[in-house]
Design an enzyme around this catalytic site. Structure first.
Site, PDB file in Angstrom:
ATOM      1  N   TYR A   1       2.799  56.940   0.229  1.00 23.20           N
ATOM      2  CA  TYR A   1       2.432  58.534   0.471  1.00 23.20           C
ATOM      3  C   TYR A   1       3.324  58.816   1.809  1.00 23.20           C
ATOM      4  O   TYR A   1       3.476  60.079   1.669  1.00 23.20           O
ATOM      5  CB  TYR A   1       0.947  58.525   0.647  1.00 23.20           C
ATOM      6  CG  TYR A   1       0.148  58.026  -0.670  1.00 23.20           C
ATOM      7  CD1 TYR A   1       0.318  59.252  -1.510  1.00 23.20           C
ATOM      8  CD2 TYR A   1      -0.412  56.939  -0.909  1.00 23.20           C
ATOM      9  CE1 TYR A   1      -0.406  58.929  -2.925  1.00 23.20           C
ATOM     10  CE2 TYR A   1      -1.130  56.910  -2.161  1.00 23.20           C
ATOM     11  CZ  TYR A   1      -1.213  57.929  -3.147  1.00 23.20           C
ATOM     12  OH  TYR A   1      -1.721  57.577  -4.332  1.00 23.20           O
TER      13      TYR A   1
ATOM     14  N   HIS B   1      -8.164  60.269 -11.861  1.00 22.52           N
ATOM     15  CA  HIS B   1      -7.516  59.080 -10.611  1.00 22.52           C
ATOM     16  C   HIS B   1      -6.349  60.074  -9.957  1.00 22.52           C
ATOM     17  O   HIS B   1      -6.447  59.684  -8.760  1.00 22.52           O
ATOM     18  CB  HIS B   1      -7.027  57.767 -11.368  1.00 22.52           C
ATOM     19  CG  HIS B   1      -6.616  57.100 -10.275  1.00 22.52           C
ATOM     20  ND1 HIS B   1      -7.789  56.037  -9.423  1.00 22.52           N
ATOM     21  CD2 HIS B   1      -5.644  56.477  -9.541  1.00 22.52           C
ATOM     22  CE1 HIS B   1      -7.223  55.558  -8.646  1.00 22.52           C
ATOM     23  NE2 HIS B   1      -5.899  55.692  -8.761  1.00 22.52           N
TER      24      HIS B   1
ATOM     25  N   ARG C   1     -12.451  56.058  -5.473  1.00 24.07           N
ATOM     26  CA  ARG C   1     -12.150  55.662  -7.008  1.00 24.07           C
ATOM     27  C   ARG C   1     -13.575  56.315  -7.804  1.00 24.07           C
ATOM     28  O   ARG C   1     -14.673  56.183  -7.127  1.00 24.07           O
ATOM     29  CB  ARG C   1     -12.049  54.455  -7.257  1.00 24.07           C
ATOM     30  CG  ARG C   1     -10.838  53.735  -6.116  1.00 24.07           C
ATOM     31  CD  ARG C   1     -10.668  52.076  -6.319  1.00 24.07           C
ATOM     32  NE  ARG C   1      -9.499  51.862  -5.633  1.00 24.07           N
ATOM     33  CZ  ARG C   1      -9.666  51.535  -4.215  1.00 24.07           C
ATOM     34  NH1 ARG C   1     -10.674  51.379  -3.689  1.00 24.07           N
ATOM     35  NH2 ARG C   1      -8.630  50.742  -3.700  1.00 24.07           N
TER      36      ARG C   1
ATOM     37  N   ARG D   1      -7.564  61.354  -6.445  1.00 26.25           N
ATOM     38  CA  ARG D   1      -7.439  60.442  -5.374  1.00 26.25           C
ATOM     39  C   ARG D   1      -5.952  60.437  -4.806  1.00 26.25           C
ATOM     40  O   ARG D   1      -5.701  60.548  -3.704  1.00 26.25           O
ATOM     41  CB  ARG D   1      -7.795  58.982  -5.649  1.00 26.25           C
ATOM     42  CG  ARG D   1      -7.451  57.926  -4.842  1.00 26.25           C
ATOM     43  CD  ARG D   1      -8.138  56.530  -5.073  1.00 26.25           C
ATOM     44  NE  ARG D   1      -7.631  55.260  -4.597  1.00 26.25           N
ATOM     45  CZ  ARG D   1      -7.780  54.599  -3.419  1.00 26.25           C
ATOM     46  NH1 ARG D   1      -8.924  55.351  -2.843  1.00 26.25           N
ATOM     47  NH2 ARG D   1      -7.087  53.805  -3.064  1.00 26.25           N
TER      48      ARG D   1
ATOM     49  N   HIS E   1      -7.140  50.084   1.397  1.00 29.93           N
ATOM     50  CA  HIS E   1      -6.337  48.987   1.204  1.00 29.93           C
ATOM     51  C   HIS E   1      -5.943  48.374   2.212  1.00 29.93           C
ATOM     52  O   HIS E   1      -5.954  48.401   3.429  1.00 29.93           O
ATOM     53  CB  HIS E   1      -4.790  49.835   0.846  1.00 29.93           C
ATOM     54  CG  HIS E   1      -4.797  50.308  -0.586  1.00 29.93           C
ATOM     55  ND1 HIS E   1      -4.387  49.669  -1.612  1.00 29.93           N
ATOM     56  CD2 HIS E   1      -5.035  51.434  -1.164  1.00 29.93           C
ATOM     57  CE1 HIS E   1      -4.442  50.395  -2.777  1.00 29.93           C
ATOM     58  NE2 HIS E   1      -4.963  51.627  -2.516  1.00 29.93           N
TER      59      HIS E   1
END
Length: 390
Positions: free
Chosen positions: A344, A309, A203, A312, A335
């Site tokens: 994803y 962003h 990030r 990412r 996460h």
């Protein structure tokens, strides 16, 4: 014969002919009902209900909910010292820009579900993004949940189905060629920034907080242990990353190790705590120093709508396509829950074909035959095992 005196509360007839009910609260103060009654019997029934409410412990002070949402919301944010600086900025902005203008002058006790339904609709009609509206609604719901716990109101009026659900628009995914074009188009001091954002799933705040000691070019590891937030005042606040799971070590693709070595030599101070990325005047990395270069680079790459962003997002998608497991993605992204990683995995529909083809290969190896048909798949007139279909 004198009228029987009530053991709880008082009822009296007003000059208007209507009846008023008054009762002593648990604090001993005498309080009138919030309305008058056409019949004495109705006033007495209301008192009986109020007496039962007090006995059950469900009584709320009618004056408690007379604090404005503006004041209560400001206190609610201020009284949460464990909020991350970035979260405080988000909450203050949502409260100031999207909650207070329409609802801030209302007392907590006067906020109703129909009012909130209109407030939400007005925000959407005014062009406020659905994601922002959902965030504002969730914040308001949290504030009013606390108001219920504080016994200021009896019920949270945030009862709109789906209002707090974010339905973010599909973000673009760049190609490898487009990302490499962006890398070549930004100033040299920012090239490793773009590479780590995409290929290491970092990030912006994590990248801006990296120091020399966080980059191991021998083993090719980037360690994330902190993040930085830029407040509206311009102050930069360093602190822990987004969550405990965001503290992680991410492997740099070998092909980019020389880029990291060169960047450290050219742009990073010699001390272990020297920031990895700095601006043209060797100050801390700020979005304002970078945005103009970013806009130029994405135009050259032919992806004018790409956000930083999205690098990412792009890298996570590519990682899923390489066959990364759910645990792999969670660790790489930082996460603690499976929700984002599953997104994803679901996006990579091509993986299902690879899985199907791999399963088919097991059958072919077991049978010792090549798949029938010129297209490389099993004969459409029969099962893979050779048994005719019914």
């Amino acid at each position: 014969m004198a009228a029987k005196r009530r053991h709880f509360g008082r009822v009296r007839k007003l000059p208007s002919g209507r009846w008023q009910a008054r009762y002593p609260g648990p604090d001993g103060d005498l309080r009138p009902a919030d309305t008058t009654f056409e019949r004495k019997r109705d006033a007495e029934l209301w008192l009986s209900a109020k007496e039962s409410e007090i006995a059950r412990g469900d009584w709320l002070d009618p004056s408690a909910g007379k604090v404005t949402l503006h004041d209560y919301g400001n206190s609610w944010i201020r009284e949460r010292p464990k909020l991350r600086p970035k979260t405080v900025v988000l909450y203050e902005g949502l409260h100031r820009l999207h909650i207070t203008p329409a609802l801030g002058k209302l007392n907590l006790a006067d906020i109703t579900t129909p009012r909130l339904r209109k407030w939400r609709r007005d925000l959407l009609d005014a062009g406020v993004g659905p994601v922002t509206v959902a965030k504002a609604y969730r914040l308001l719901r949290s504030m009013l949940n606390t108001a219920v716990s504080d016994r200021l109101i009896s019920r949270n009026p945030c009862q709109i189905d789906g209002a707090g659900v974010e339905k973010s628009p599909e973000r673009p995914i760049a190609t490898v060629a487009q990302v490499l074009t962006i890398v070549d188009a930004v100033p040299e001091r920012y090239r490793l920034l773009v590479l780590l954002a995409c290929f290491n799933s970092l990030r912006w705040g994590e990248l801006a907080a990296l120091a020399r000691r966080h980059v191991d070019t021998t083993d090719g590891i980037v360690t994330v242990e902190r993040s930085v937030v830029e407040l509206p005042t311009g102050e930069l606040v360093f602190g822990p990353p987004k969550s405990a799971a965001s503290v992680r070590a991410v492997t740099i693709p070998l092909v980019f190790i020389p880029d990291a070595v060169w960047h450290l030599a050219e742009f990073t101070g010699s001390r272990p705590d020297s920031l990895l990325f700095v601006g043209p005047k060797d100050g801390p990395l700020r979005r304002s120093n970078f945005q103009e270069h970013w806009r130029t680079a994405i135009e050259k790459a032919g992806v004018p709508g790409l956000h930083f962003h999205d690098l990412r997002h792009t890298g996570n998608t590519w990682a899923a396509e390489t066959g990364a497991t759910l645990r792999d993605l969670m660790d790489r992204m930082g996460h603690s829950t499976t929700r984002a990683a599953l997104i994803y995995l679901h996006k990579t529909a091509g993986r299902d074909r690879k899985i199907a083809d791999a399963l088919g290969k097991l059958v072919e190896d077991a049978r010792g035959t090549e798949p029938e048909g010129t297209d490389g798949h099993a004969n459409p007139e029969g099962h893979a095992g050779g048994t005719p279909t019914e």
